[in-house]
Structures are given as C-alpha cells and as structure tokens.
Scaffold this motif. Structure first.
Motif, PDB file in Angstrom:
ATOM      1  N   UNK A  29     -42.109  30.500 -22.195  1.00  0.00           N
ATOM      2  CA  UNK A  29     -41.113  29.530 -22.651  1.00  0.00           C
ATOM      3  C   UNK A  29     -41.760  28.164 -22.650  1.00  0.00           C
ATOM      4  N   UNK A  30     -41.317  27.295 -23.570  1.00  0.00           N
ATOM      5  CA  UNK A  30     -41.946  25.967 -23.654  1.00  0.00           C
ATOM      6  C   UNK A  30     -41.312  24.955 -22.712  1.00  0.00           C
ATOM      7  N   UNK A  31     -40.175  25.322 -22.081  1.00  0.00           N
ATOM      8  CA  UNK A  31     -39.535  24.414 -21.131  1.00  0.00           C
ATOM      9  C   UNK A  31     -38.811  23.253 -21.758  1.00  0.00           C
ATOM     10  N   UNK A  32     -38.697  23.254 -23.091  1.00  0.00           N
ATOM     11  CA  UNK A  32     -38.065  22.141 -23.803  1.00  0.00           C
ATOM     12  C   UNK A  32     -36.576  22.375 -24.018  1.00  0.00           C
ATOM     13  N   UNK A  33     -35.848  21.282 -24.179  1.00  0.00           N
ATOM     14  CA  UNK A  33     -34.439  21.371 -24.567  1.00  0.00           C
ATOM     15  C   UNK A  33     -34.274  21.056 -26.051  1.00  0.00           C
ATOM     16  N   UNK A  34     -35.352  20.659 -26.708  1.00  0.00           N
ATOM     17  CA  UNK A  34     -35.330  20.365 -28.139  1.00  0.00           C
ATOM     18  C   UNK A  34     -36.739  20.097 -28.634  1.00  0.00           C
ATOM     19  N   UNK A  35     -36.949  20.266 -29.952  1.00  0.00           N
ATOM     20  CA  UNK A  35     -38.260  19.997 -30.532  1.00  0.00           C
ATOM     21  C   UNK A  35     -39.215  21.167 -30.510  1.00  0.00           C
ATOM     22  N   UNK A  36     -38.691  22.369 -30.246  1.00  0.00           N
ATOM     23  CA  UNK A  36     -39.573  23.532 -30.136  1.00  0.00           C
ATOM     24  C   UNK A  36     -40.328  23.836 -31.424  1.00  0.00           C
TER      25      UNK A  36
END
Length: 300
Positions: free
Chosen positions: A117-124
């Motif tokens: 997982x990229x750990x992002x909440x947006x901008x993946x």
C-alpha cells in the motif's frame, strides 16, 4: 228461418272474433319470440364484447408487466454496469499504479520486500518511484508528482519523497541488531509514567530540555521525542501510535525492532520504523507516523 238467421249471424261474428284473437295471439307470440331472440342476441353480443375487452385488458396488462420487467432488468443491468465501473475505477485509482511499480521493482531488484500500500489518502495515480542499489542493499523513494512518470525516471529525482524504504545487509546478526537501537522496558524502570491506553504504560525520560516517551510492545521498542515545554504533543502522538498499532500489525522482527517518532517536527522523513531479519535491517522512513506504520505493516 228469421230466428235461425239471427242466431247464425252472432255465431259467425263470434267465430271471426276468435280467429282474429288467435291470429293476434300468434302474432304477439311471434313478436315476443323475436324480442327474446333479439335480447339473447344482444346479451351474447354484450358477453362477447366483455370477453374481448377483458382479453384486451389482460393482454395490455401482460404487455405492461413484460415492459416493466424489461425495464427493471435494464435498470439492474445498468446498475451492475455502474457498480462494475466504479469498482474498476477504485482499483485503478487505488492500487494498480503501485502494483505496476512493484512489478518493475521486482524485475530490477529480484524478490525483495516492498510495501503493498502507498499509505496515501489521495494522489495514488500520480505516485512515482525511483530506486538505487541492488537486491542486498537498496533504497526506494516514493513521491507524488503533478503527473505519473516513467519508472525510475530522472525527472522523479526532482520530486520530494514522502517516504523511503531501505534494506541494508550487515556482516553479522549482532551488527544488524546494534543498528536497530532497541531498548528494553527494564532500562526505564523508576522513571515517571503515563497511561497510553490499551493497558500500555509509557515512561517519561528527560534531559537538556528534551522529552522522550518510551514503551515496549512485544519485540518492538518505541520512542517519541518532543520538548519538555511541548510534552502534551509527545503524549498525544504516543497515544495515537498505540491506537494505530491496534489496527495495523508490523512485521515480526528476527529478532528486534524499533520505532522512533518526532512530535515537534514534520520536516523531512523523521518518522522511522526499522526491524531486523537476521543480517538484514529493513527501514521505513516517512514524513508522517501513520503513513510509516501503514507502509511497514504492508511489507511483503
């Protein structure tokens, strides 16, 4: 003879009257029969009309029901198509970009541990990756750009990473363990304590205006750094970390692991998680503590 004539005349008139009456009766009977026939005909016609109307109404109802079923089927199909499209979009916007980059990293470095997982909440979808090193020793940098760039593109080097994943192989297990900086709970006995929730006790160490909140969870030692004047920030981050670790499970170290977090600075990649796997030390560094935990917990 005159009397006979007088007698015969009324008799004749009587016979004529009866004949007329019978004729009239027969005529009336014929007329009544005709009326009955007409009435029966009309009733039959009315019944046929009603049957025809009922049949027409039934066919119309069936057509309406069929049309309604077709409409419902079409709506269901449209809904299913929309849901399928939404799921596809979610997959595309959420994990496909990272999965593609991980495939390229595996081709370049071999079978290595990487975050899933990229750990992002947006901008993946604008996630970019660059790496350096080899299978035994490598660093992977994760950043979010204006657009998605080619894997390991030189232009990605101009972007500021929000996280890095590092693998380093040491000469021995002992050297790897020493690099972790693991602390035992017994080292902090006698210090003031703070309740961090979930039946975990933190120890408050201080010196030269600095505050360190430390505790242990299994083979992991954890430390939050702040200033004495901003002790509340440190305690809040420590409690947040304990709570987050109830939902995200870090890799099991072989044999120790450590977490070092900064409560007073968000500059750079100062939230660090590292653990030992024999002669290897894996390290995840991020600008945010929760992001670091999510990345480390997804390593496979």
């Amino acid at each position: 003879m005159r009397f006979k004539s007088l007698f015969i005349l009324p008799l004749a008139l009587l016979l004529v009257g009866c004949s007329t009456s019978q004729s009239t009766t027969k005529s009336d009977a014929s007329s009544s029969s005709a009326r009955k026939t007409t009435t029966v005909s009309k009733k039959a016609s009315v019944k046929q009309s009603k049957k025809a109307a009922a049949s027409s109404t039934s066919q119309a109802a069936k057509q309406t029901t069929s049309s309604s079923k077709q409409s419902s089927t079409a709506k269901a199909s449209s809904s299913a198509s929309t849901q399928s499209s939404t799921k596809a979009t979610t997959t595309t916007n959420g994990t496909t970009r990272l999965a593609t980059l991980n495939q390229q990293l595996t081709k370049a470095l071999g079978n290595v541990l990487l975050p899933q997982t990229d750990g992002l909440t947006g901008g993946s979808q604008q996630l970019n990756v660059r790496y350096q090193g080899s299978q035994a020793n490598y660093t992977v940098s994760y950043s979010v750009g204006q657009t998605a760039q080619a894997f390991n593109s030189k232009s990605v080097a101009k972007e500021t990473p929000y996280a890095t994943v590092n693998k380093k192989t040491y000469a021995s297990n002992q050297a790897a363990a020493q690099a972790i900086g693991h602390r035992n709970a017994s080292d902090d006995k006698g210090l003031p304590t703070v309740d961090l929730g979930h039946q975990i006790t933190g120890y408050l160490g201080s010196g030269a205006g600095q505050r360190y909140i430390t505790w242990n969870e299994g083979q992991w030692s954890l430390q939050v750094h702040t200033y004495i004047t901003q002790n509340d920030l440190g305690v809040a981050l420590a409690k947040q970390t304990v709570n987050t670790l109830e939902s995200y499970y870090l890799p099991a170290p072989k044999s120790v692991g450590s977490i070092h977090l900064e409560a007073i600075s968000t500059d750079g990649l100062q939230q660090v998680i590292q653990w030992q796997a024999g002669r290897v030390v894996y390290k995840v560094s991020a600008h945010d503590a929760t992001t670091a935990i999510k990345l480390a917990a997804s390593m496979q």
